[in-house]
Design an enzyme around this catalytic site. Sequence first.
Site, PDB file in Angstrom:
ATOM      1  N   ASP B 402       0.876  -1.150   0.000  1.00  0.00           N
ATOM      2  CA  ASP B 402       0.000   0.000   0.000  1.00  0.00           C
ATOM      3  C   ASP B 402       0.924   1.213   0.000  1.00  0.00           C
ATOM      4  OD1 ASP B 402      -2.405   1.419   0.210  1.00  0.00           O
ATOM      5  OD2 ASP B 402      -2.007   1.736   2.336  1.00  0.00           O
ATOM      6  N   ASP B 604      -0.831  -0.493   6.327  1.00  0.00           N
ATOM      7  CA  ASP B 604      -0.817  -0.047   7.718  1.00  0.00           C
ATOM      8  C   ASP B 604      -1.882  -0.763   8.534  1.00  0.00           C
ATOM      9  OD1 ASP B 604      -3.070   1.118   6.808  1.00  0.00           O
ATOM     10  OD2 ASP B 604      -2.362   3.189   6.967  1.00  0.00           O
ATOM     11  N   ASP B 608      -6.510  -0.640   4.594  1.00  0.00           N
ATOM     12  CA  ASP B 608      -6.290  -1.692   3.614  1.00  0.00           C
ATOM     13  C   ASP B 608      -6.551  -3.069   4.215  1.00  0.00           C
ATOM     14  OD1 ASP B 608      -4.186  -1.630   5.306  1.00  0.00           O
ATOM     15  OD2 ASP B 608      -2.778  -0.836   3.837  1.00  0.00           O
TER      16      ASP B 608
END
Lengths: 245, 755
Positions: B402, B604, B608
């Site tokens: 991400d 994190d 996500d």
Amino acid sequence: MVELALVFVGGALGSSHCLGMCGPFALALGSGATTWTSNLRRQATYTLGRVFTYAFLGAAAGYGGARLTEQMPAVLNGAAVLAMLAGVFLIYQGLKSLGWLPFQSRPAQGFCLAAGAIAPLLRAGGGQSRRELTVLRDVFLAGLFTGLLPCGLVYAFLALAAGSQSVALGAATMTAFGLGTAPLMIATGCGGAVLRGAARQRVFQVAALCVVLTGFVTIGRGLGYFEIPGWRTAPGCPLCEQAEK
Amino acid sequence: MNDVAAARATCDYCGLPLPGFRRVANSPPQDTAPAYCCLGCRLAAAIVAERQSETPSHGVLTRLGLAVFFAMNVMVFTMALWSLDVYEPGEQLGASLWVDVLRYLAMIFSIPVLLLLGLPLFEHAWDRLRRGEITTDLLLAVGVAAAFGFSFVSTLRDQGHIYFEVGCVVLVAVTLGRWLEAIGKQKSLDALRSLERLLPEQVRRIDTTSGGQHETCLPIHELARGDIFRVLPGERLPADGVIVRREALLDEQMVTGESRPTLKHPGETVFAGSLNLDGDVLITATAPASEGALQRIIDAVCAAASARCRVQQLADRVARVFTPAVIVIALAAGVAHGVSGGGAQGLMTALAVLLIACPCALGVAAPLAIWAAVGRAARHGVLFRDGDALTQLAGVRAVFFDKTGTLTTGRPQVAEFVTDSDASREETLAAAVALASASTHHLSGAVRDFANRSGLRASAEVFNLQNLPGQGLLARLAAQGETYVWGSPRLMAAQALTFPPTLQTAVQQADAQCLPVACLGWSGQVRGVFLFREELRPDASAVLQALSQQHLQPQVLTGDRCASAAALGHALGVPVQAELLPEDKLLAIRQARHEYGRVAMVGDGLNDAPALAEASVGIAMGCGADVSRETADVCLLSDDLARLPWAISLARQATRTIRQNLFWAFAYNVVGVALAATGRLNPMWAAAAMVVSSVFVISNSLRLGQEPTDALETAAALPTTTSVPGNQPGAVRQPAPVGPAWPLPHSTGRKSSAW
């Protein structure tokens, strides 16, 4: 026996190496002793344990040597081959300790499981509340296991013991070696530093030379086993004569 | 010669010179690992170190030691006995007397071994038998008892073989094997215990009820929510809480992975396990110690260690079939050889089969390796949820990242400061800093950082400050001076300030790339434009490179628009999928699993989460105290991306070790059983082989938990130089339509004439 005397000297000089490796153990044993006599008892017991293991290993090596000779084809003189192999190994170990070999064998990377065996027994010497006999038992066992720690010097003399091709002689060889290491080790355990730094390195080098010398003597003895016609016209080496009797 | 000898390095343990010439003083050592002259010194050093820690198995050890002593004696007598066989009967006078003496000595010395080690084995086997279990232990006990019984009868009757040495060696080997297993387990759990030891045992509670302040020491588990406690410098915080009085510099590395100590003021949240560096603080507990941040980490690691992973379940299933099979083979071989070669022969064969097939190695093959690796990872701030996470991570083929908060810090940074002319640059920057200092907007913060790096501090005072929320602010830098406008391009237009052509171009290009912009203007004209970018983590590209070197395919998933994503991809040299909504990320991962097999997703763990859950291994960054993020299989406590390639190396190493262990355990068993069942293996050698096998498996596993020095660390080491475009200070920038490469380093203080 000239040879056993030489082995004893080899052990005595070689113990400058022992001081480095096993000296800290000896010091640890003494930490809990209140009087110097009790410390001396511990040190002696510890050395006894070590010598016992050496003797056992020597006996096993001697037995192994005897069996090996037995298995060898008749064309090979088993005793001679064994003596010469032992000699070569002694010379190799000596030269390695001297650092005269052009290559460096990398010490094996491994996890030390032996630590779990010896450490608690060594610690036993630290407790003051325990009965003297219990402490001596543990100290003896610590010595017993210490004798099993890998040590080039021990292996060198084990090769010699194997060359003796006898359980009794093998044990005797290693006992002589073990007793040779006793004086310095006991003195260190009792009184602390006997030899320091540079002096220790020098004595160690002499010991290594001694091992090399023993190696040459052993090879000479091995060569003596070959009965080559005309070889014995010259007076034989006294050590070889001794060995053949 | 003397010079060489003097230059030679010495053994770190015994102080004697290291053998060989390779390590000389003027060639710096490759690593800081201690060097030993021989294996003996390596072991001795470990023993001396070991004395610090406690070992509970002292009693067993003493038994074992004494038994070893007696067994050694038995062996010597037996060897002497065997060497008497060399001579023809009657050749030596008194040989038969010697034989008798030695046989009796062997018997006498083997009795203590039987009592010391045999009794516990019999008890254990009997215990299991009463619960209806037929174990290999039972058969071993029966076999050993039979060997001893047979030998006693032979000795007393002065005829027949004796097998005292076999019985002794078998007992010693079996006990030694069990004991080594215990030591191995204890050692592999050491890492977990070392975390637990970080928490203090006592806590200073402050009682304010009786008016004055009264301090009582009480055990940590008695601390309740809402209690106020005091922490002195040098102590670790016992529980999570909020600082109520005074301030302190706290080292939170253990909990949040943040390596720099942070100053904590009253009202700020602090975590259990943080180290108080300098302040004497009072803290209100927000949770009991058992629910503190560090405890949660410890719990997570313990749970990971105790979860039975798939490899282990497989080993268990095999063992369930294996044990009865071995018992059947042993009995069958024993009976067969007994019929053809006599009872003793049959007994020896059956014993050999049992010993060689003892599934001890199989039982510890997987768990020890997993514990050691999980514990080691935890010490380095990497938490695996279970052993499966470890093995899955090892098999990953592609890693998806991400962007925000993972590859970037999530904080904007000034990428470009553009002015109309060189002459006004300094003046404009000074004014911008003065105005930015009056603003709390996060872009203003970035401008202040930018100025700080250029060595400029805000010195001017601000007058008539007028905040326009969402747009910017107006202010004067002198009581009667010009009105300065600081804010978005829209605000500039609203305040009727005109853009010079260079600045106009800069703003348009920034717009095209969706970069945030801040402008400063006065006297009817815009004077300077700041362009911002998200700051890439300094080690991001190095980490991606390291992953590529590990034959992994790194890719980036981002919600950014295409142009911006293209720049990112260009800078990092990896494929970027842009304009993805959270559910699109999930689909991308699902797609990748079809393509690559196992994939890891690094994020994190917040926005996500679906993608993390979908990936074979979800890796959450910067979990800090929040290790309970359920969707992640692996948590990196810190924001340190470099832990990732390290963790992958560790996982691969662990999986390799488990495979080696299992392969060894199976191969050795199959070959050994075949040899033993055909009567070609003496039980003594079988026993020795069993111990060697256990030692191999245990030390192979424990090596995983050992700290560095070996290939593992060097494999994880990141390349020191990177060739990422735009990351090179002093690179000449072209007025390319795509814009500058990503990321812009700290050296962009130069005027850009290109815009």
